[in-house]
Scaffold this motif. Structure first.
Motif: not given
Length: 338
Positions: A277-300
């Protein structure tokens, strides 16, 4: 499977620690400091190790328990060598706030009389209060002084998010790290009175560099105060606050990721919609942990063309604290400018 688990600790019997005394490195011991040798310091992470080394210089021998950015501080298992280093330390530095409770366990098990410096305590930040009060204020301001851009991002919707849990990642709070350097200089000066002035000067020099970083963050705030952002975990929360950026990530999402819990489909969908929906200007992604959910968010975020800023909880190899935070500030500034 999530790449995070709750911290576990292997505490060896005292006899085992004594057997390994010959192979321990990086800890010179309280008796050596008293006899004019280097002060022995142990820090939970290389972030605090760098600040301790900055304040102490060559007069402090620092053992950094965690240094590999690929390791998660929340899932640490101690070994005999680390336990021994703690037992021989003059000063132990921990983050506190529940972030690295394994340090307290090791201190208690070792029977050391070392001074434990808690960064959360030194910071003056209140664990009983929400970590992003400034972000809430910025949100209120965005609602009161709504601009077309703020309306486009849906700033009025941000009030529905509860971000009241304490953010223990105080190493992203620039003024807190300046305070920590001063506290360490004071403690080192207590152990080694002859070099107290040197420690104080080191801490002051560090504080000058931190003041420059704070000025850069304030400049970003002037240009981007109230801009909505998201993160997978609240790692850069204090830096975002200093920049006036408003975190709009559903609290249930970031808290679940931080604790290694599953994210409900409804919360995950709400988080993904921030990007679609274009509601954010950037995403800060913690490189030290990952999960299927964070990977989906990164892809989005990638699919929506939202800038992604990688963040870590440990110093990247070859960088000191100031250079690390300079890199973070530069990356955030560049992302916001796109």
């Amino acid at each position: 499977m999530k790449k995070r688990s709750l911290p576990t600790l292997l505490v060896l019997p005292a006899a085992a620690a004594l057997v390994l005394s010959g192979c321990a490195t990086g800890a010179s011991g309280s008796s050596e400091a008293a006899d004019g040798g280097a002060i022995s310091g142990v820090t939970s992470t290389n972030v605090y190790g760098d600040i301790a080394r900055t304040a102490g210089g060559d007069l402090v021998d620092v053992t950094r328990i965690l240094s590999d950015p690929s390791h998660d501080p929340h899932s640490y298992e101690a070994d005999a060598r680390t336990q021994l280093a703690v037992s021989k330390a003059d000063v132990v530095v921990e983050n506190g706030g529940g972030y690295d409770s394994f340090v307290d366990t090791m201190v208690d098990a070792s029977g050391t009389d070392a001074t434990v410096v808690d960064a959360v305590d030194v910071s003056g930040l209140d664990p009983e209060a929400g970590h992003d009060d400034h972000a809430d204020e910025a949100t209120d301001a965005a609602s009161d002084d709504a601009t077309p851009e703020a309306d486009e991002h849906g700033a009025d919707d941000h009030d529905d998010h509860d971000h009241g849990a304490f953010n223990e990642h105080v190493f992203y709070s620039l003024p807190s790290m300046a305070k920590l350097a001063t506290a360490l200089a004071d403690e080192f000066g207590r152990v080694d009175t002859a070099n107290a002035d040197t420690f104080t000067a080191n801490a002051e020099a560090f504080g000058t560099k931190i003041a420059d970083l704070e000025a850069q963050a304030a400049s970003i705030k002037t240009a981007h105060d109230g801009d909505p952002v998201a993160y997978t975990e609240p790692v850069p929360g204090y830096l975002f606050d200093a920049m006036g950026l408003v975190n709009v990530t559903p609290a249930e999402f970031s808290e679940a990721i931080e604790e290694g819990d599953d994210v409900s489909p409804a919360v995950l969908n709400e988080t993904l919609k921030l990007f679609t929906d274009g509601k954010v200007d950037l995403l800060a992604y913690n490189e030290q942990t990952s999960s299927p959910e964070t990977e989906q968010v990164e892809k989005a975020a990638t699919d929506a063309g939202v800038a992604i800023v990688p963040v870590t909880e440990l110093l990247p190899e070859g960088e000191d604290y100031v250079a690390w935070q300079q890199s973070n500030i530069d990356a955030i500034s560049e992302a916001l400018g796109k």
